[in-house]
Design a protein around this motif. Structure first.
Motif, mmCIF file in Angstrom:
data_model
loop_
_atom_site.group_PDB
_atom_site.id
_atom_site.type_symbol
_atom_site.label_atom_id
_atom_site.label_comp_id
_atom_site.label_asym_id
_atom_site.label_seq_id
_atom_site.Cartn_x
_atom_site.Cartn_y
_atom_site.Cartn_z
ATOM 1 N N SER A 9 24.967 71.985 55.894
ATOM 2 C CA SER A 9 25.341 72.045 57.308
ATOM 3 C C SER A 9 26.410 73.123 57.525
ATOM 4 O O SER A 9 27.489 73.081 56.927
ATOM 5 C CB SER A 9 25.878 70.677 57.762
ATOM 6 O OG SER A 9 26.388 70.770 59.068
ATOM 7 N N ILE A 10 26.065 74.085 58.362
ATOM 8 C CA ILE A 10 27.033 75.134 58.690
ATOM 9 C C ILE A 10 28.189 74.536 59.475
ATOM 10 O O ILE A 10 29.338 74.939 59.318
ATOM 11 C CB ILE A 10 26.343 76.251 59.495
ATOM 12 C CG1 ILE A 10 25.284 76.921 58.629
ATOM 13 C CG2 ILE A 10 27.351 77.281 59.971
ATOM 14 C CD1 ILE A 10 24.514 78.007 59.342
ATOM 15 N N ARG A 11 27.857 73.564 60.329
ATOM 16 C CA ARG A 11 28.898 72.943 61.151
ATOM 17 C C ARG A 11 29.974 72.317 60.279
ATOM 18 O O ARG A 11 31.172 72.472 60.531
ATOM 19 C CB ARG A 11 28.285 71.881 62.057
ATOM 20 C CG ARG A 11 29.297 71.196 62.973
ATOM 21 C CD ARG A 11 28.648 70.048 63.704
ATOM 22 N NE ARG A 11 28.175 69.023 62.772
ATOM 23 C CZ ARG A 11 28.951 68.091 62.230
ATOM 24 N NH1 ARG A 11 30.232 68.055 62.503
ATOM 25 N NH2 ARG A 11 28.450 67.201 61.406
ATOM 26 N N LYS A 12 29.545 71.601 59.205
ATOM 27 C CA LYS A 12 30.523 70.978 58.332
ATOM 28 C C LYS A 12 31.354 72.025 57.601
ATOM 29 O O LYS A 12 32.561 71.874 57.430
ATOM 30 C CB LYS A 12 29.814 70.073 57.326
ATOM 31 C CG LYS A 12 29.179 68.834 57.951
ATOM 32 C CD LYS A 12 28.529 67.959 56.897
ATOM 33 C CE LYS A 12 27.913 66.711 57.532
ATOM 34 N NZ LYS A 12 27.257 65.869 56.516
ATOM 35 N N ARG A 13 30.686 73.099 57.167
ATOM 36 C CA ARG A 13 31.432 74.144 56.484
ATOM 37 C C ARG A 13 32.432 74.816 57.425
ATOM 38 O O ARG A 13 33.574 75.094 57.044
ATOM 39 C CB ARG A 13 30.476 75.172 55.901
ATOM 40 C CG ARG A 13 29.805 74.698 54.617
ATOM 41 C CD ARG A 13 29.027 75.799 53.968
ATOM 42 N NE ARG A 13 27.823 76.112 54.720
ATOM 43 C CZ ARG A 13 27.018 77.140 54.459
ATOM 44 N NH1 ARG A 13 27.301 77.945 53.465
ATOM 45 N NH2 ARG A 13 25.944 77.356 55.178
ATOM 46 N N VAL A 14 31.972 75.088 58.662
ATOM 47 C CA VAL A 14 32.871 75.710 59.639
ATOM 48 C C VAL A 14 34.048 74.796 59.937
ATOM 49 O O VAL A 14 35.202 75.236 60.021
ATOM 50 C CB VAL A 14 32.093 76.051 60.933
ATOM 51 C CG1 VAL A 14 33.055 76.462 62.037
ATOM 52 C CG2 VAL A 14 31.088 77.150 60.668
ATOM 53 N N LEU A 15 33.733 73.486 60.073
ATOM 54 C CA LEU A 15 34.799 72.527 60.356
ATOM 55 C C LEU A 15 35.791 72.452 59.202
ATOM 56 O O LEU A 15 37.013 72.451 59.386
ATOM 57 C CB LEU A 15 34.190 71.154 60.624
ATOM 58 C CG LEU A 15 35.173 70.050 61.042
ATOM 59 C CD1 LEU A 15 35.890 70.437 62.312
ATOM 60 C CD2 LEU A 15 34.432 68.730 61.218
ATOM 61 N N GLY A 16 35.263 72.396 57.958
ATOM 62 C CA GLY A 16 36.146 72.340 56.794
ATOM 63 C C GLY A 16 36.995 73.592 56.655
ATOM 64 O O GLY A 16 38.191 73.524 56.375
ATOM 65 N N ILE A 17 36.353 74.748 56.843
ATOM 66 C CA ILE A 17 37.093 76.005 56.752
ATOM 67 C C ILE A 17 38.150 76.091 57.846
ATOM 68 O O ILE A 17 39.270 76.562 57.614
ATOM 69 C CB ILE A 17 36.123 77.197 56.822
ATOM 70 C CG1 ILE A 17 35.242 77.229 55.567
ATOM 71 C CG2 ILE A 17 36.885 78.513 56.956
ATOM 72 C CD1 ILE A 17 34.137 78.274 55.623
ATOM 73 N N SER A 18 37.807 75.598 59.050
ATOM 74 C CA SER A 18 38.759 75.633 60.157
ATOM 75 C C SER A 18 39.982 74.777 59.858
ATOM 76 O O SER A 18 41.124 75.194 60.096
ATOM 77 C CB SER A 18 38.093 75.154 61.448
ATOM 78 O OG SER A 18 37.000 75.978 61.789
ATOM 79 N N VAL A 19 39.722 73.559 59.315
ATOM 80 C CA VAL A 19 40.846 72.676 58.980
ATOM 81 C C VAL A 19 41.706 73.292 57.886
ATOM 82 O O VAL A 19 42.950 73.295 57.959
ATOM 83 C CB VAL A 19 40.325 71.292 58.550
ATOM 84 C CG1 VAL A 19 41.468 70.423 58.030
ATOM 85 C CG2 VAL A 19 39.634 70.600 59.722
ATOM 86 N N LEU A 20 41.029 73.831 56.840
ATOM 87 C CA LEU A 20 41.769 74.468 55.754
ATOM 88 C C LEU A 20 42.567 75.668 56.263
ATOM 89 O O LEU A 20 43.738 75.861 55.898
ATOM 90 C CB LEU A 20 40.796 74.888 54.654
ATOM 91 C CG LEU A 20 41.428 75.602 53.443
ATOM 92 C CD1 LEU A 20 42.429 74.673 52.746
ATOM 93 C CD2 LEU A 20 40.338 76.056 52.471
ATOM 94 N N PHE A 21 41.914 76.460 57.104
ATOM 95 C CA PHE A 21 42.592 77.647 57.656
ATOM 96 C C PHE A 21 43.802 77.231 58.486
ATOM 97 O O PHE A 21 44.875 77.837 58.384
ATOM 98 C CB PHE A 21 41.600 78.438 58.501
ATOM 99 C CG PHE A 21 42.205 79.649 59.161
ATOM 100 C CD1 PHE A 21 42.449 80.803 58.439
ATOM 101 C CD2 PHE A 21 42.538 79.622 60.509
ATOM 102 C CE1 PHE A 21 43.011 81.920 59.044
ATOM 103 C CE2 PHE A 21 43.098 80.723 61.119
ATOM 104 C CZ PHE A 21 43.335 81.885 60.374
ATOM 105 N N ALA A 22 43.616 76.182 59.305
ATOM 106 C CA ALA A 22 44.731 75.713 60.134
ATOM 107 C C ALA A 22 45.884 75.221 59.264
ATOM 108 O O ALA A 22 47.059 75.496 59.551
ATOM 109 C CB ALA A 22 44.267 74.601 61.061
ATOM 110 N N ALA A 23 45.531 74.511 58.170
ATOM 111 C CA ALA A 23 46.587 74.012 57.282
ATOM 112 C C ALA A 23 47.324 75.166 56.602
ATOM 113 O O ALA A 23 48.557 75.167 56.521
ATOM 114 C CB ALA A 23 45.981 73.079 56.233
ATOM 115 N N VAL A 24 46.539 76.144 56.111
ATOM 116 C CA VAL A 24 47.172 77.290 55.437
ATOM 117 C C VAL A 24 48.051 78.063 56.413
ATOM 118 O O VAL A 24 49.189 78.442 56.090
ATOM 119 C CB VAL A 24 46.101 78.209 54.821
ATOM 120 C CG1 VAL A 24 46.723 79.498 54.310
ATOM 121 C CG2 VAL A 24 45.381 77.493 53.690
#
Length: 586
Positions: A9-24
């Motif tokens: 799922s691209i949506r899950k990957r985008v969501l995970g990357i977004s959360v990780l990016f926001a945390a970083v």
């Protein structure tokens, strides 16, 4: 059997990357903000401390300058100098001069704005004869001058060049009294008109000059204030409200401290920066950071839910529509045209289906148009050759009948048509251009009889091999004949001059006629507008020639016109010097 491919799922990957990016980003921003805040906080604390300390330092400096003005007075006063000169010579008038000097010293002492901080002032000659003034007890049985000169700090101050070389010392005149510390000042006194020391003055300054200012100075509990006088360091004790001699090092280069120093006076103030204030501000920042991280985490959770419901369903609908287009269904689906960015993608998919459908329908029509264009091009190629072959027949008949004029005109026109049909290159040599011009001018000469003449002068034989735009000469000469010479009604002469210019980098072409001339308004109209003519060669016009030169050679080249109404018109053309060999090499 078609292999089933499992997609992530691209949506899950985008969501995970977004959360990780926001945390970083949050951590990096917080880290950068923390160190930046600490730097700004340190700078702010330093500036505040520096401002307060500088204000205290300048106040004390002003007090010291006012106090030291009494010592400066003793060094320059005329009555004091006269007394010292007489005392050194043991003259009888020394007693009278001593009284005068004492009166002046008393007047200056009591008139000083900081006299409350003076213990005493003594002026002595080189033989220990002295006068003194003090608001306190004066001991007549003590040789004050000898006692002062016997102190270990006397020579240091005597040679100290007006600066402080020692700290507070016990008053040598009253060593038995309590709290008798003073700041000693010793100055040599020179003769008025020669570089000779006639005596010295001693000024005892009370520590209260410093203490009264320091008691009103606001200081943080963990901040320390130091004062350096000469080679002695004092620490300000806030509890006892006194200056205490400090055993600490005077090197503050590796400590968070602010220093105000007087290079000429030899004293300094040093204050360490409060760590308590820095810690409080840091705690405020860390509390704010924790709150911000919590808010960011909460917003991240809300954003995850929003993305789940606002992206997942539209993406599935778009996937379904793409599969139908791939299967050959190009019909529109209005349901995927939402009022957002994904709706723009859906509109693009519908538009793509419509475009594919129209493309398939129009392909046969485009193919038919292609065949029609190819036929039209072939037919246009036949027309010049047909006219050329017809002119050859006319030439043959004119030769057979002996009609020389018709023969010459037909041959010239044949050459012109033959040159028009050669469209492989927009340029040829100046020699070829002049040959075409001769053919064209021959036709015009037969038309006007003997009333038209043309001369051509070429500066150098090498100019003939330079390249020029096709039919450039013909257009300029044609305008000279039809718009200049023909309206004048008199015999016309056209003079053409071709040569080098700009250090042989460019070619200059000048065409002069003796026609009716033009006004400046007419010149601008000729250069900017396209003439309305149905003649074969007059369809181009001076304006289009100017544009051809611009497109071929750039803005540094072009055409200009100078004219005097009723006298002449001069057309000047400038083109680059490009030889035929260079174009052949390219």
């Amino acid at each position: 059997m078609k292999r089933q491919i499992k997609f992530r799922s691209i949506r899950k990957r985008v969501l995970g990357i977004s959360v990780l990016f926001a945390a970083v980003v949050t951590v990096l921003t917080a880290t950068y903000g923390y160190f930046s805040y600490q730097k700004i906080l340190d700078s702010s604390l330093r500036q505040t401390t520096e401002y307060s300390l500088k204000l205290l330092f300048e106040t004390l400096q002003h007090d010291l300058d006012a106090a030291l003005s009494l010592a400066d007075f003793c060094a320059v006063d005329h009555s004091v100098g006269a007394y010292l000169n007489a005392a050194n010579r043991e003259e009888e008038s020394s007693t009278f001069l001593a009284n005068q000097a004492w009166e002046q010293l008393k007047k200056e002492f009591t008139g000083n704005s900081h006299s409350v901080y003076f213990n005493r002032v003594i002026v002595s000659d080189n033989h220990n004869h002295y006068i003194q003034f003090s608001p306190y007890n004066v001991y007549q049985n003590i040789s004050c001058a000898e006692r002062i000169k016997s102190q270990i700090w006397f020579e240091k101050l005597y040679d100290g060049n007006m600066g402080f070389r020692t700290g507070f010392v016990p008053d040598p005149i009253t060593p038995f009294e309590p709290d008798n510390l003073v700041l000693p000042v010793v100055r040599p006194i020179y003769a008025a008109y020669r570089r000779e020391i006639t005596g010295w003055c001693y000024l005892a300054i009370s520590p209260n000059l410093f203490l009264n200012r320091l008691k009103n100075y606001s200081l943080s509990p963990d901040s320390r204030l130091y004062m350096i006088l000469g080679d002695t360091t004092y620490s300000w004790n806030q509890d006892t409200r006194r200056l205490e001699e400090s055993g600490e090092t005077t090197d503050f280069s590796d400590r968070a401290a602010v220093v105000c120093s007087s290079g000429t006076r030899g004293w300094s103030l040093i204050q360490t920066i409060s760590r308590e204030a820095r810690s409080k501000q840091t705690w405020v920042y860390m509390s704010t950071f924790i709150v911000v991280v919590g808010i960011v985490g909460l917003l991240g959770a809300v954003m995850s839910l929003y993305l789940h419901y606002s992206i997942n369903v539209p993406l599935k609908s778009l996937q379904k529509k793409l599969k139908s287009v791939a299967a050959g269904d190009f019909s529109r689906t209005p349901e995927i045209e939402w009022n957002n960015e994904l709706g723009e993608i859906g509109s693009g998919i519908n538009a793509m289906g419509d475009d594919i459908s129209r493309l398939i329908q129009s392909r046969l029509t485009d193919q038919e148009k292609k065949y029609e264009l190819e036929y039209e091009i072939l037919q246009n190629q036949v027309n010049p050759h047909f006219l050329y072959n017809t002119l050859n027949s006319i030439i043959w008949m004119a030769t057979a009948q002996g009609a020389k004029g018709i023969l010459d005109m037909a041959e010239s026109l044949s050459w012109l048509l033959k040159s028009i049909s050669k469209k492989s290159s927009p340029q040829h040599t100046i020699r070829e251009e002049l040959e075409l011009l001769d053919h064209y001018f021959l036709i015009q000469k037969y038309r006007y009889g003997g009333g038209l003449a043309m001369t051509c002068r070429v500066e150098d034989e090498a100019v003939y091999s330079c390249m020029i735009l096709r039919f450039l000469f013909q257009i300029i000469v044609e305008n000279a004949i039809f718009h200049g010479i023909e309206p004048s009604g008199s015999r016309g002469i056209i003079d053409i001059r071709i040569g080098y210019c700009h250090d042989r980098r460019d070619i200059s072409i000048t065409v002069i006629d003796n026609g009716v001339g033009m006004t400046q308004e007419e010149i601008e109209k000729v250069l900017e507008s396209t003439p309305d003519s149905s003649d074969l060669f007059r369809k181009i016009g001076i304006h289009n020639i100017r544009k051809r030169i611009y497109y071929a050679y750039g803005p540094d080249y072009g055409i200009s016109i100078q004219s005097v109404p009723g006298e002449f018109t001069t057309v000047l053309v400038t083109i680059p010097c490009i030889r035929k060999e260079e174009t052949d090499h390219v």
